[in-house]
Scaffold this motif. Sequence first.
Motif, PDB file in Angstrom:
ATOM      1  N   SER A  75       0.519  -1.420   0.574  1.00 24.73           N
ATOM      2  CA  SER A  75      -0.057   0.205   0.494  1.00 24.73           C
ATOM      3  C   SER A  75       0.818   0.909  -0.063  1.00 24.73           C
ATOM      4  CB  SER A  75      -0.734   0.135   1.665  1.00 24.73           C
ATOM      5  OG  SER A  75      -1.853  -0.991   0.916  1.00 24.73           O
ATOM      6  N   CYS A  76       2.391   0.776   0.507  1.00 20.86           N
ATOM      7  CA  CYS A  76       2.739   2.305   1.204  1.00 20.86           C
ATOM      8  C   CYS A  76       3.399   2.429  -0.171  1.00 20.86           C
ATOM      9  CB  CYS A  76       4.159   1.575   1.712  1.00 20.86           C
ATOM     10  SG  CYS A  76       5.012   3.419   2.184  1.00 20.86           S
ATOM     11  N   LEU A  77       3.984   1.680  -1.005  1.00 19.75           N
ATOM     12  CA  LEU A  77       4.932   1.086  -2.208  1.00 19.75           C
ATOM     13  C   LEU A  77       3.906   1.962  -2.854  1.00 19.75           C
ATOM     14  CD1 LEU A  77       7.088  -1.476  -2.231  1.00 19.75           C
ATOM     15  CD2 LEU A  77       7.044   1.337  -2.193  1.00 19.75           C
ATOM     16  N   ARG A  78       3.149   0.951  -3.213  1.00 18.04           N
ATOM     17  CA  ARG A  78       1.925   1.858  -4.055  1.00 18.04           C
ATOM     18  C   ARG A  78       1.036   3.498  -4.315  1.00 18.04           C
ATOM     19  NH1 ARG A  78      -1.931  -1.904  -3.714  1.00 18.04           N
ATOM     20  NH2 ARG A  78      -3.234  -0.203  -1.473  1.00 18.04           N
ATOM     21  N   LYS A 103       1.231   8.721   3.348  1.00 23.56           N
ATOM     22  CA  LYS A 103       1.956   8.832   5.443  1.00 23.56           C
ATOM     23  C   LYS A 103       1.403   8.092   6.394  1.00 23.56           C
ATOM     24  CE  LYS A 103       1.274  13.938   4.695  1.00 23.56           C
ATOM     25  NZ  LYS A 103       0.493  15.197   5.449  1.00 23.56           N
ATOM     26  N   ASN A 104       0.292   7.618   6.543  1.00 27.13           N
ATOM     27  CA  ASN A 104      -0.475   5.972   7.269  1.00 27.13           C
ATOM     28  C   ASN A 104       0.361   4.955   7.294  1.00 27.13           C
ATOM     29  OD1 ASN A 104      -1.827   8.231   8.341  1.00 27.13           O
ATOM     30  ND2 ASN A 104      -3.783   7.545   6.697  1.00 27.13           N
ATOM     31  N   LEU A 108       4.814   1.007   8.619  1.00 26.99           N
ATOM     32  CA  LEU A 108       5.680   0.441   8.215  1.00 26.99           C
ATOM     33  C   LEU A 108       7.413   0.699   9.499  1.00 26.99           C
ATOM     34  CD1 LEU A 108       6.585  -1.481   6.121  1.00 26.99           C
ATOM     35  CD2 LEU A 108       8.113   0.688   4.642  1.00 26.99           C
ATOM     36  N   ALA A 109       7.395   1.806   9.829  1.00 24.34           N
ATOM     37  CA  ALA A 109       7.683   2.361  10.876  1.00 24.34           C
ATOM     38  C   ALA A 109       7.845   1.463  12.044  1.00 24.34           C
ATOM     39  CB  ALA A 109       8.073   3.751  11.255  1.00 24.34           C
ATOM     40  N   GLY A 110       6.740   1.323  12.238  1.00 22.70           N
ATOM     41  CA  GLY A 110       6.197   0.276  13.813  1.00 22.70           C
ATOM     42  C   GLY A 110       7.244  -0.402  13.747  1.00 22.70           C
ATOM     43  N   GLN A 111       6.848  -1.165  12.300  1.00 24.53           N
ATOM     44  CA  GLN A 111       7.173  -2.700  12.207  1.00 24.53           C
ATOM     45  C   GLN A 111       8.501  -3.042  12.194  1.00 24.53           C
ATOM     46  OE1 GLN A 111       5.576  -5.181  12.137  1.00 24.53           O
ATOM     47  NE2 GLN A 111       3.077  -4.679  12.065  1.00 24.53           N
ATOM     48  N   LEU A 147       6.925  11.942   4.647  1.00 26.70           N
ATOM     49  CA  LEU A 147       7.744  10.932   5.343  1.00 26.70           C
ATOM     50  C   LEU A 147       8.195  11.509   6.493  1.00 26.70           C
ATOM     51  CD1 LEU A 147       9.589   9.038   2.909  1.00 26.70           C
ATOM     52  CD2 LEU A 147       7.508   8.956   3.485  1.00 26.70           C
ATOM     53  N   SER A 148       8.123  12.943   7.286  1.00 27.99           N
ATOM     54  CA  SER A 148       9.045  13.166   8.465  1.00 27.99           C
ATOM     55  C   SER A 148       7.643  14.058   9.088  1.00 27.99           C
ATOM     56  CB  SER A 148       9.726  14.157   7.869  1.00 27.99           C
ATOM     57  OG  SER A 148       9.723  15.048   7.968  1.00 27.99           O
ATOM     58  N   THR A 149       6.322  13.650   8.954  1.00 29.77           N
ATOM     59  CA  THR A 149       4.948  14.312   9.300  1.00 29.77           C
ATOM     60  C   THR A 149       4.589  13.495  10.306  1.00 29.77           C
ATOM     61  OG1 THR A 149       3.961  13.780   7.673  1.00 29.77           O
ATOM     62  CG2 THR A 149       4.149  15.991   7.835  1.00 29.77           C
ATOM     63  N   GLY A 150       3.591  14.805  11.788  1.00 32.34           N
ATOM     64  CA  GLY A 150       2.734  13.929  12.392  1.00 32.34           C
ATOM     65  C   GLY A 150       3.899  13.356  13.963  1.00 32.34           C
ATOM     66  N   SER A 151       3.205  14.167  14.708  1.00 35.73           N
ATOM     67  CA  SER A 151       4.108  14.035  16.038  1.00 35.73           C
ATOM     68  C   SER A 151       4.476  12.612  16.016  1.00 35.73           C
ATOM     69  CB  SER A 151       3.574  14.676  17.065  1.00 35.73           C
ATOM     70  OG  SER A 151       3.744  14.538  18.146  1.00 35.73           O
ATOM     71  N   GLY A 152       5.374  11.933  16.998  1.00 38.78           N
ATOM     72  CA  GLY A 152       5.398  10.593  17.467  1.00 38.78           C
ATOM     73  C   GLY A 152       6.369  10.062  16.530  1.00 38.78           C
ATOM     74  N   LEU A 153       6.195  10.167  15.249  1.00 37.02           N
ATOM     75  CA  LEU A 153       6.592   8.919  13.913  1.00 37.02           C
ATOM     76  C   LEU A 153       7.949   9.144  14.494  1.00 37.02           C
ATOM     77  CD1 LEU A 153       6.043   8.072  11.303  1.00 37.02           C
ATOM     78  CD2 LEU A 153       7.406  10.346  10.395  1.00 37.02           C
ATOM     79  N   PRO A 154       7.884   7.536  15.239  1.00 36.82           N
ATOM     80  CA  PRO A 154       9.435   6.854  15.282  1.00 36.82           C
ATOM     81  C   PRO A 154      11.198   6.482  14.386  1.00 36.82           C
ATOM     82  CG  PRO A 154       7.966   5.287  15.482  1.00 36.82           C
ATOM     83  CD  PRO A 154       7.472   6.663  14.601  1.00 36.82           C
ATOM     84  N   VAL A 155      10.835   7.941  13.471  1.00 36.89           N
ATOM     85  CA  VAL A 155      12.119   8.390  12.280  1.00 36.89           C
ATOM     86  C   VAL A 155      12.965   9.603  12.261  1.00 36.89           C
ATOM     87  CG1 VAL A 155      12.775   8.400   9.822  1.00 36.89           C
ATOM     88  CG2 VAL A 155      10.036   7.112  10.295  1.00 36.89           C
ATOM     89  N   ILE A 156      14.546   8.438  12.032  1.00 36.35           N
ATOM     90  CA  ILE A 156      16.071  10.251  11.819  1.00 36.35           C
ATOM     91  C   ILE A 156      15.628   9.394  10.999  1.00 36.35           C
ATOM     92  CG2 ILE A 156      17.479  10.793  13.658  1.00 36.35           C
ATOM     93  CD1 ILE A 156      16.963   9.646  15.798  1.00 36.35           C
ATOM     94  N   PHE A 157      16.317  11.190  10.019  1.00 37.93           N
ATOM     95  CA  PHE A 157      16.278  11.379   8.834  1.00 37.93           C
ATOM     96  C   PHE A 157      18.154  11.880   8.864  1.00 37.93           C
ATOM     97  CE2 PHE A 157      12.060  11.337   7.951  1.00 37.93           C
ATOM     98  CZ  PHE A 157      12.005  10.199   6.644  1.00 37.93           C
ATOM     99  N   VAL A 158      18.896  11.389   8.281  1.00 35.58           N
ATOM    100  CA  VAL A 158      20.454  11.336   9.183  1.00 35.58           C
ATOM    101  C   VAL A 158      20.738  12.407   7.317  1.00 35.58           C
ATOM    102  CG1 VAL A 158      22.020  11.786   9.473  1.00 35.58           C
ATOM    103  CG2 VAL A 158      20.567  10.739  10.651  1.00 35.58           C
ATOM    104  N   TRP A 159      20.785  13.650   7.096  1.00 36.37           N
ATOM    105  CA  TRP A 159      21.363  13.639   5.614  1.00 36.37           C
ATOM    106  C   TRP A 159      22.941  14.198   5.353  1.00 36.37           C
ATOM    107  CZ3 TRP A 159      16.736  14.329   2.052  1.00 36.37           C
ATOM    108  CH2 TRP A 159      15.506  14.074   2.391  1.00 36.37           C
ATOM    109  N   ALA A 160      23.231  14.108   4.595  1.00 36.12           N
ATOM    110  CA  ALA A 160      25.002  13.768   4.518  1.00 36.12           C
ATOM    111  C   ALA A 160      25.147  14.380   3.098  1.00 36.12           C
ATOM    112  CB  ALA A 160      26.005  12.455   4.569  1.00 36.12           C
ATOM    113  N   MET A 161      25.017  15.610   3.344  1.00 36.05           N
ATOM    114  CA  MET A 161      25.468  16.191   1.814  1.00 36.05           C
ATOM    115  C   MET A 161      26.650  17.543   2.113  1.00 36.05           C
ATOM    116  SD  MET A 161      21.853  18.778   2.720  1.00 36.05           S
ATOM    117  CE  MET A 161      21.310  17.646   2.958  1.00 36.05           C
ATOM    118  N   ASP A 162      27.381  18.138   0.875  1.00 41.88           N
ATOM    119  CA  ASP A 162      27.503  19.645   0.522  1.00 41.88           C
ATOM    120  C   ASP A 162      27.136  20.643   1.393  1.00 41.88           C
ATOM    121  OD1 ASP A 162      29.211  21.616  -0.586  1.00 41.88           O
ATOM    122  OD2 ASP A 162      30.791  20.355  -1.186  1.00 41.88           O
TER     123      ASP A 162
END
Length: 227
Positions: A104-107, A155-156, A161-164, A199-214
């Motif tokens: 569902s998420c990929l679709r 989003k949902n 998926l993050a919960g899994q 992907l990064s909206t919603g309070s309490g979403l258990p995700v940390i994005f680390v962006w490596a860039m110039d």
Amino acid sequence: MSTVTRESDCLGHWPLAESMIRTFDASPLPTNVLLFGAWGSGKSTFLDVLNQAMEPGGRYHVVRFNPWEYESSSNLLFPLLRAVHNSLPAPIRRKKEVSLIARSCLRAALDIGVRITSSVLSAGTGAVKLKDIESAIENEETLLDDLSDPVEECKNNFRALAGQAIKGGKRALVILLDDLDRCLPETAIALIESVKLYLSTGSGLPVIFVWAMDKDVVSRSLAAKYA
């Protein structure tokens, strides 16, 4: 690239990685972390050390994603979400409920990209550029209405998926995004905006994005877009 172990670390990568993990432990979720460095400064090596440092404690589920490897994709959300799903342990990944969530998420991610791209192509613009996509969104109110369902679905299902990914007492899913500055400017900006919107909206979403860039490269891309 050779693996940097604690014993072979001559540049202090391991202490810095452990300090960053302590920052993760204390940060509200979701969180975005920016890792700035010029080309060739060792960002990829540091992410490798960070990945190693997070493994023993088991508090984080880590996914490494290199956007530039998928530049030919019309929508980088699709390979990113697929990477998250593929990172799950096989017993979890094979569960029917998880498979349904992932599909569902990929679709939904694919639907978001296809609908916008189709609108641009139908206008006869030829090669799809970021400004063409923006124009299509601005000019097609019906497109925005159509997108509301797949956006919410994305989003949902990403939250599910993050919960899994964090089952078993883990604190968060950590997504390491490397070499963003190797992408074309349009691709880099599109990915940043997609993650922000979907992907990064919603309070309490258990995700940390680390962006490596110039920083300079990406700043020029942003300045060119929003000038």
